[in-house]
Design a protein around this motif. Structure first.
Motif, mmCIF file in Angstrom:
data_model
loop_
_atom_site.group_PDB
_atom_site.id
_atom_site.type_symbol
_atom_site.label_atom_id
_atom_site.label_comp_id
_atom_site.label_asym_id
_atom_site.label_seq_id
_atom_site.Cartn_x
_atom_site.Cartn_y
_atom_site.Cartn_z
ATOM 1 N N PRO A 241 0.836 -1.201 0.000
ATOM 2 C CA PRO A 241 0.000 0.000 0.000
ATOM 3 C C PRO A 241 0.873 1.255 0.000
ATOM 4 O O PRO A 241 1.844 1.354 0.746
ATOM 5 C CB PRO A 241 -0.799 -0.129 1.303
ATOM 6 C CG PRO A 241 -0.797 -1.593 1.615
ATOM 7 C CD PRO A 241 0.530 -2.089 1.144
ATOM 8 N N GLN A 242 0.534 2.217 -0.849
ATOM 9 C CA GLN A 242 1.309 3.444 -0.967
ATOM 10 C C GLN A 242 0.413 4.531 -1.531
ATOM 11 O O GLN A 242 -0.759 4.287 -1.847
ATOM 12 C CB GLN A 242 2.549 3.222 -1.831
ATOM 13 C CG GLN A 242 2.277 2.499 -3.141
ATOM 14 C CD GLN A 242 3.542 2.116 -3.890
ATOM 15 O OE1 GLN A 242 4.129 2.939 -4.556
ATOM 16 N NE2 GLN A 242 3.956 0.847 -3.779
ATOM 17 N N TYR A 243 0.974 5.734 -1.685
ATOM 18 C CA TYR A 243 0.144 6.876 -2.074
ATOM 19 C C TYR A 243 -0.280 6.834 -3.543
ATOM 20 O O TYR A 243 -1.194 7.548 -3.957
ATOM 21 C CB TYR A 243 0.870 8.192 -1.769
ATOM 22 C CG TYR A 243 2.118 8.429 -2.590
ATOM 23 C CD1 TYR A 243 2.054 9.124 -3.789
ATOM 24 C CD2 TYR A 243 3.358 7.963 -2.164
ATOM 25 C CE1 TYR A 243 3.188 9.341 -4.547
ATOM 26 C CE2 TYR A 243 4.497 8.190 -2.919
ATOM 27 C CZ TYR A 243 4.406 8.877 -4.106
ATOM 28 O OH TYR A 243 5.521 9.090 -4.847
ATOM 29 N N MET A 244 0.389 6.023 -4.356
ATOM 30 C CA MET A 244 -0.030 5.757 -5.728
ATOM 31 C C MET A 244 -0.017 4.247 -5.927
ATOM 32 O O MET A 244 0.702 3.541 -5.222
ATOM 33 C CB MET A 244 0.921 6.423 -6.736
ATOM 34 C CG MET A 244 0.879 7.935 -6.753
ATOM 35 S SD MET A 244 2.025 8.655 -7.974
ATOM 36 C CE MET A 244 1.159 8.260 -9.508
ATOM 37 N N PRO A 245 -0.800 3.730 -6.876
ATOM 38 C CA PRO A 245 -0.743 2.283 -7.113
ATOM 39 C C PRO A 245 0.670 1.860 -7.501
ATOM 40 O O PRO A 245 1.353 2.573 -8.240
ATOM 41 C CB PRO A 245 -1.720 2.081 -8.280
ATOM 42 C CG PRO A 245 -2.613 3.272 -8.261
ATOM 43 C CD PRO A 245 -1.786 4.403 -7.750
ATOM 44 N N PRO A 246 1.126 0.719 -7.022
ATOM 45 C CA PRO A 246 2.441 0.245 -7.457
ATOM 46 C C PRO A 246 2.452 -0.017 -8.953
ATOM 47 O O PRO A 246 1.414 -0.273 -9.569
ATOM 48 C CB PRO A 246 2.637 -1.043 -6.652
ATOM 49 C CG PRO A 246 1.280 -1.454 -6.226
ATOM 50 C CD PRO A 246 0.469 -0.216 -6.103
ATOM 51 N N VAL A 247 3.640 0.054 -9.539
ATOM 52 C CA VAL A 247 3.782 -0.285 -10.955
ATOM 53 C C VAL A 247 3.491 -1.776 -11.114
ATOM 54 O O VAL A 247 4.060 -2.616 -10.398
ATOM 55 C CB VAL A 247 5.200 0.042 -11.450
ATOM 56 C CG1 VAL A 247 5.377 -0.400 -12.899
ATOM 57 C CG2 VAL A 247 5.476 1.543 -11.324
ATOM 58 N N ALA A 248 2.609 -2.097 -12.024
ATOM 59 C CA ALA A 248 2.252 -3.499 -12.254
ATOM 60 C C ALA A 248 3.339 -4.188 -13.071
ATOM 61 O O ALA A 248 4.026 -3.556 -13.873
ATOM 62 C CB ALA A 248 0.911 -3.595 -12.974
ATOM 63 N N GLY B 191 -3.631 16.900 -12.214
ATOM 64 C CA GLY B 191 -2.924 16.599 -10.974
ATOM 65 C C GLY B 191 -1.550 17.232 -10.910
ATOM 66 O O GLY B 191 -1.026 17.775 -11.880
ATOM 67 N N ALA B 192 -0.947 17.146 -9.719
ATOM 68 C CA ALA B 192 0.362 17.755 -9.499
ATOM 69 C C ALA B 192 1.438 17.077 -10.325
ATOM 70 O O ALA B 192 2.468 17.677 -10.624
ATOM 71 C CB ALA B 192 0.735 17.687 -8.008
ATOM 72 N N LEU B 193 1.208 15.832 -10.714
ATOM 73 C CA LEU B 193 2.204 15.089 -11.483
ATOM 74 C C LEU B 193 1.815 14.964 -12.954
ATOM 75 O O LEU B 193 2.406 14.193 -13.694
ATOM 76 C CB LEU B 193 2.392 13.689 -10.877
ATOM 77 C CG LEU B 193 2.795 13.654 -9.399
ATOM 78 C CD1 LEU B 193 2.904 12.213 -8.922
ATOM 79 C CD2 LEU B 193 4.091 14.390 -9.165
ATOM 80 N N GLY C 113 12.284 20.856 -5.652
ATOM 81 C CA GLY C 113 12.213 22.164 -5.021
ATOM 82 C C GLY C 113 10.855 22.427 -4.399
ATOM 83 O O GLY C 113 10.762 22.983 -3.294
ATOM 84 N N VAL C 114 9.791 22.031 -5.087
ATOM 85 C CA VAL C 114 8.444 22.223 -4.546
ATOM 86 C C VAL C 114 8.253 21.393 -3.280
ATOM 87 O O VAL C 114 7.636 21.846 -2.304
ATOM 88 C CB VAL C 114 7.380 21.879 -5.604
ATOM 89 C CG1 VAL C 114 5.980 21.890 -4.995
ATOM 90 C CG2 VAL C 114 7.448 22.870 -6.767
ATOM 91 N N THR C 115 8.779 20.171 -3.281
ATOM 92 C CA THR C 115 8.705 19.337 -2.075
ATOM 93 C C THR C 115 9.419 20.016 -0.904
ATOM 94 O O THR C 115 8.902 20.056 0.218
ATOM 95 C CB THR C 115 9.328 17.962 -2.341
ATOM 96 O OG1 THR C 115 8.596 17.303 -3.376
ATOM 97 C CG2 THR C 115 9.319 17.101 -1.097
ATOM 98 N N ILE D 118 1.994 14.918 -4.361
ATOM 99 C CA ILE D 118 0.632 14.896 -4.887
ATOM 100 C C ILE D 118 -0.286 15.827 -4.101
ATOM 101 O O ILE D 118 -1.382 16.135 -4.563
ATOM 102 C CB ILE D 118 0.045 13.468 -4.917
ATOM 103 C CG1 ILE D 118 -0.041 12.889 -3.504
ATOM 104 C CG2 ILE D 118 0.852 12.567 -5.826
ATOM 105 C CD1 ILE D 118 -0.739 11.537 -3.459
ATOM 106 N N ASP D 119 0.156 16.295 -2.914
ATOM 107 C CA ASP D 119 -0.622 17.248 -2.130
ATOM 108 C C ASP D 119 -0.385 18.694 -2.563
ATOM 109 O O ASP D 119 -1.003 19.604 -2.017
ATOM 110 C CB ASP D 119 -0.260 17.132 -0.636
ATOM 111 C CG ASP D 119 -0.474 15.731 -0.092
ATOM 112 O OD1 ASP D 119 -1.462 15.089 -0.499
ATOM 113 O OD2 ASP D 119 0.339 15.276 0.728
ATOM 114 N N CYS D 120 0.539 18.908 -3.497
ATOM 115 C CA CYS D 120 1.064 20.263 -3.748
ATOM 116 C C CYS D 120 0.535 20.917 -5.011
ATOM 117 O O CYS D 120 1.110 21.914 -5.472
ATOM 118 C CB CYS D 120 2.593 20.206 -3.809
ATOM 119 S SG CYS D 120 3.373 19.609 -2.296
#
Length: 334
Positions: free
Chosen positions: A57-64, A107-109, A133-135, A278-280
Motif C-alpha cells: 500500500p502506498q500513495y499511488m498504485p504500485p507499478v504493475a 494533478g500535481a504530477l 524544489g516544490v517538495t 501529490i498534495d502540492c
C-alpha cells in the motif's frame, strides 16, 4: 521512430538490476484527443521510484508487472491534440522509462509546460524548480512553518530535496544543520549550500556531533531518511517542535526499519506530518515562482548528477541510494 521501453518484469528484493526489467521496442503510441506525444529528454530519478516497484500500500498504485516503469521526465512535444501545446514545446510529465510517452494534463504530477524566457536550464524544472524544489518548499514553509530563530535539521541534506530545504530554511531566518554521509558532502553543505553546520551520519560519534551542533535543541526536522538517523534527531527535538516527514530512504530497499518513539513525541507535543508531492497541486505555481526568483538572484544554488542512457536508469537509481549523487539525479535519454 522507435520507442524503447523498460518494463517492470519482477519486483526487486533489494538493489535494482537491469534484469528486473524487460526491454522492448515498438512504434510510439498514436496521439489522442486531449493529449500530446512527447519524446523523453531527461528522466527524474527519485527515491519514490523504488517504492513504486513494491507491491505494498502506498500513495499511488504500485507499478504493475509488465508496465513501463513509472517516472517523471522532461520531454519535447512531437505531436499534439491538446490546445495550448505544440510540437517543440518542452513539458514535464510522467514519461516513464521510455523514449516516447502519451501525456495528458491533470494533478500535481500531470502534464505541464516548462516556462521559457527565464534563463533557467530546462532540466532545472525536474529538480530545484520542479518536484524536488516544490517538495522542499512545501515541507519547510507549509508543513513546518520554519522561521526566524528556529534551529532546523535536514537529513539527506546533500540531495536535491535536502539541499533545497536547508537553503529555504536559511532564507527564512533559521539556523540550519545538515546531515549527510561522508566528509566531502558535509563540507559541501557548509561551503556550497550555506548551511551553518553539518554532521556525518556515518561517523561513530554521529550522535555527539549532532548534539554539539544543536546545543539549543531542534525546532524543525525535515526528515528524508528514517531509521536510526531520524531517531537520533527526534531525541534532540524541543517541545512543540515540527517534523516534516518527506521520505524514508533508509527503508525503501528493505534493508532497515524505523522504531517510533511515540512516548517522546507525546511528551514533547511534537507535530509530525507526512506529506507528498501529490498534495502540492495548488501550491505549485507559487513555489515554482519563488524558487525561480531565488535561483536567478543567486540566493539559492543547485546541482545535478547526470547519467547517460535509458538502459542505465536502474544504475542511476542505485547510485541515488548509495549517496553517490550531488543534488538532483537525472538520466539523459535523448
Amino acid at each position: 521512430m522507435i520507442n524503447r521501453q523498460l518494463k517492470l518484469a519482477r519486483r526487486p528484493e533489494s538493489r535494482v538490476s537491469l534484469d528486473d526489467f524487460s526491454y522492448e521496442e515498438s512504434q510510439p503510441p498514436p496521439v489522442e484527443d486531449g493529449a500530446v506525444l512527447a519524446r523523453t529528454l531527461f528522466l527524474s530519478v527519485d527515491p519514490t521510484n523504488r517504492v513504486w516497484m513494491k507491491d505494498v500500500p502506498q500513495y499511488m498504485p504500485p507499478v504493475a508487472l509488465g508496465e513501463v516503469m513509472r517516472a517523471g521526465g522532461l520531454a519535447e512535444v512531437v505531436d499534439s491534440r491538446l490546445d495550448g501545446f505544440a510540437p517543440g514545446d518542452l513539458v514535464f510529465g510522467m514519461t516513464g522509462w521510455q523514449d516516447y510517452a502519451l501525456l495528458r494534463p491533470g494533478g500535481a504530477l500531470g502534464l505541464a509546460k516548462v516556462p521559457t524566457g527565464l534563463d533557467v536550464a530546462p532540466e532545472r524544472f525536474l529538480g530545484i524548480c520542479g518536484p524536488n524544489g516544490v517538495t522542499a518548499y512545501a515541507g519547510m514553509v507549509e508543513v513546518a512553518g520554519v522561521g526566524e530563530g528556529d534551529t532546523a535539521v535536514v537529513t539527506a541534506a546533500a540531495g536535491s530535496v535536502g539541499s533545497a530545504a536547508g537553503q529555504i530554511a536559511k532564507l527564512r531566518g533559521a539556523r540550519v544543520v545538515g546531515v549527510a554521509g561522508g566528509s566531502d558532502k558535509v563540507r559541501m553543505l557548509v561551503e556550497r549550500y550555506g548551511f551553518d553546520a553539518a554532521v556525518d551520519y556515518r561517523a561513530d560519534d554521529f550522535a555527539e556531533q549532532l548534539r554539539a551542533t544543536t546545543r539549543e535543541g531542534i525546532d524543525v526536522l525535515f526528515e528524508n531518511v528514517g531509521g536510526a538517523v531520524m531517531e537520533t534527531a527526534i531525541a534532540r527535538m524541543n517541545a512543540r517542535g515540527r517534523i516534516a516527514l518527506s521520505g524514508m530512504i533508509s527503508i525503501y530497499e528493505g534493508r532497515g526499519s524505523t522504531r517510533y518513539d511515540w512516548a517522546s513525541i507525546m511528551a514533547k507535543r511534537l507535530k509530525v506530518q507526512g506529506f507528498n508531492l501529490i498534495d502540492c497541486e495548488k501550491l505549485w505555481p507559487k513555489a515554482v515562482g519563488q524558487l525561480v526568483e531565488w535561483l536567478r538572484a543567486g540566493r539559492i544554488v543547485a546541482d545535478e548528477t547526470i547519467v547517460d542512457g535509458l538502459d542505465r536508469a536502474p544504475e542511476a537509481l542505485n547510485l541515488l541510494f548509495d549517496g553517490a549523487n550531488h543534488g538532483k539525479m537525472l538520466v539523459r535519454v535523448a
